[in-house]
Design an enzyme around this catalytic site. Structure first.
Site, short mmCIF file in Angstrom:
data_model
loop_
_atom_site.label_atom_id
_atom_site.label_comp_id
_atom_site.label_asym_id
_atom_site.label_seq_id
_atom_site.Cartn_x
_atom_site.Cartn_y
_atom_site.Cartn_z
N GLY A 12 7.11 49.34 50.98
CA GLY A 12 8.20 49.74 51.86
C GLY A 12 9.37 48.77 51.79
O GLY A 12 9.37 47.82 50.99
N TYR A 153 6.14 56.69 68.21
CA TYR A 153 6.22 55.43 67.46
C TYR A 153 6.30 54.23 68.42
O TYR A 153 5.58 53.24 68.26
CB TYR A 153 7.45 55.50 66.56
P1 NAD Z 1 8.84 51.72 55.21
O1 NAD Z 1 8.70 53.11 55.69
O2 NAD Z 1 9.89 51.40 54.20
O3 NAD Z 1 7.44 51.22 54.61
C1 NAD Z 1 6.21 51.56 55.16
C2 NAD Z 1 5.20 51.57 54.03
O4 NAD Z 1 3.93 51.88 54.58
C3 NAD Z 1 5.52 52.63 52.97
O5 NAD Z 1 5.57 52.04 51.68
C4 NAD Z 1 4.34 53.61 53.07
O6 NAD Z 1 3.94 54.16 51.83
C5 NAD Z 1 3.25 52.72 53.67
N1 NAD Z 1 2.24 53.49 54.37
C6 NAD Z 1 2.47 54.49 55.27
N2 NAD Z 1 1.29 54.99 55.67
C7 NAD Z 1 0.31 54.28 55.04
C8 NAD Z 1 -1.10 54.35 55.03
N3 NAD Z 1 -1.76 55.25 55.76
N4 NAD Z 1 -1.78 53.47 54.26
C9 NAD Z 1 -1.13 52.57 53.50
N5 NAD Z 1 0.22 52.47 53.45
C10 NAD Z 1 0.93 53.33 54.21
O7 NAD Z 1 8.99 50.80 56.48
P2 NAD Z 1 9.55 49.31 56.58
O8 NAD Z 1 10.97 49.40 56.98
O9 NAD Z 1 9.17 48.51 55.40
O10 NAD Z 1 8.75 48.84 57.87
C11 NAD Z 1 7.61 48.02 57.77
C12 NAD Z 1 7.10 47.75 59.17
O11 NAD Z 1 8.16 47.18 59.97
C13 NAD Z 1 6.64 49.00 59.93
O12 NAD Z 1 5.51 48.66 60.68
C14 NAD Z 1 7.80 49.31 60.83
O13 NAD Z 1 7.38 49.97 61.99
C15 NAD Z 1 8.33 47.94 61.15
N6 NAD Z 1 9.74 47.98 61.55
C16 NAD Z 1 10.71 48.40 60.67
C17 NAD Z 1 12.03 48.47 61.09
C18 NAD Z 1 13.12 48.94 60.18
O14 NAD Z 1 14.27 49.15 60.64
N7 NAD Z 1 12.87 49.11 58.88
C19 NAD Z 1 12.36 48.10 62.39
C20 NAD Z 1 11.36 47.69 63.26
C21 NAD Z 1 10.04 47.61 62.80
N1 SER Z 2 14.17 51.16 62.54
C1 SER Z 2 13.00 51.76 63.08
C2 SER Z 2 13.15 53.22 63.25
O1 SER Z 2 14.26 53.69 63.34
C3 SER Z 2 12.72 51.16 64.42
O2 SER Z 2 11.56 50.45 64.34
O3 SER Z 2 12.17 53.89 63.33
#
Ligand code: NAD
Ligand code: SER
Length: 339
Positions: A12, A153
């Protein structure tokens, strides 16, 4: 001695940034797991990559048998918009998946006879302000305020924060013998993240990175929130720094397990203003989707990061201007130049 870290959701957006940074430290072996194959550029930076589902307990158990993890970065999740479209699946992945990883962490802690660190990215989605007028009257929100999420979520994240606390402090508290080995659970509540090198999928803060990436490609963008929408954001390099810094903080300096972090909080129209300066031919129109708008309106306009600054020295490196002109604009220009 090399450290071994497990990263779930490694393919991700955060996984990309984290693997790039950790791989630069020669002292870390990275074991990476994702539902989808890791990008080639990441694969060679890991000692092992696994394509697998965090809901598959036997995959996790065999991983745990094969490695002694010092730290686990549990990133795999379904983000807010996608989770709202498939609530039962989101609950399984975000909650049951996290429970599976916590079980692996506590097993590892017991076998190794020491605390395994469990680093968990939570979100501003744990907050749920009841109305726009309350949002507009609320100053920077503290960790204990308005924890009344209105999305699947946000509920998943808030509950998993509590699960982490349970595994760290109260696991099997009725056992005759106290459990040997606990986990060291550390959690960040991230704002919306903006990366120059990857694109988000399935989030509700996605309008900001989408606007930038579409503009950098010379495409028009229809923004799904109102111009006055304001939530906190952070540039991806700062998010990676925050994760690494919290992981490295001495346990005794941490007075809580969950910390807000944030950097800047422009309105959607202020973002547009910057995007337009960088890419003057940009065409952005605003056509709010009332349902996604309502979700963003329930998230705070800003977060209080006092505890993170006090306990582990959190300080943003990227103000909005610096993020735009020194990171986002040059790197997105590079990314799309050859296309
Ligand atoms: P993303 O969607 O880019 O990556 C998530 C990854 O998880 C993907 O590569 C997906 O293939 C993998 N995944 C999903 N389901 C799965 C499963 N069942 N088994 C194995 N892998 C699985 O998200 P990100 O932006 O990299 O976010 C990473 C973490 O940070 C998440 O927990 C998200 O909630 C948290 N987060 C992200 C943001 C943001 O703005 N990007 C903000 C707050 C929190
Ligand atoms: N950036 C994330 C979302 O929009 C918040 O964790 O889902």
């Amino acid at each position: 001695m090399k450290m071994t870290v497990l990263i779930t959701g490694a393919n991700g957006e955060i996984g990309h940034g984290l693997i790039d940074h950790l791989a630069e430290m020669d002292s870390v072996d990275i074991v990476a797991l994702d539902l989808h194959p890791l990008d080639e550029s990441l694969r060679r930076k890991c000692v092992r990559t696994i394509v697998g589902d965090i809901l598959n307990a036997s995959i996790l158990e065999s991983l745990s048998t094969a490695h002694n993890f010092d730290s686990m970065y549990h990133l795999a999740a379904l983000l807010s918009t996608r989770a709202e479209r498939q609530p039962p699946l989101a609950h399984r992945v975000n909650v049951e998946g996290t429970l599976n990883l916590l079980e692996i962490a506590i097993t590892q802690s017991r076998l190794q006879g020491r605390e395994v660190k469990f680093i968990y990215p939570s979100s501003i989605a744990v907050y749920g302000l009841p109305s726009l007028s309350v949002k507009n009257q609320t100053a920077k929100i503290r960790e204990s305020e308005w924890c009344t999420p209105r999305t699947m979520y946000g509920i998943n994240k808030l509950y998993c924060e509590q699960l982490g606390n349970y595994y760290a402090n109260f696991y099997r508290q009725l056992d005759a013998e106290p459990t040997k080995g606990r986990i060291d659970f550390r959690c960040l509540r991230f704002p919306g993240l903006i990366s120059a090198t990857t694109l988000p999928t399935g989030g509700t803060s996605d309008y900001a990175p989408e606007m930038l990436h579409q503009a950098a490609q010379g495409n028009a963008y229809v923004c799904f929130v109102r111009e006055d929408t304001r939530i906190p954001f952070m540039a991806m390099p700062d998010a990676i720094r925050a994760l690494l810094r919290l992981e490295a903080a001495p346990r005794e300096s941490l007075t809580q397990q969950v910390y807000n972090v944030g950097a800047f909080n422009p309105s959607a129209s202020e973002l547009y203003g910057l995007v337009q300066q960088a890419f003057p031919k940009t065409e952005v129109s605003f056509a709010p989707d009332p349902k996604r708008q309502a979700i963003v309106d329930s998230w705070p306009a800003d977060v209080d990061t006092t505890a993170a600054s006090r306990d582990w020295g959190w300080k943003t490196s990227y103000s909005l201007e610096k993020a735009f002109w020194e990171y986002l604009v040059p790197a997105t220009r590079d990314r799309y130049r050859s296309m």
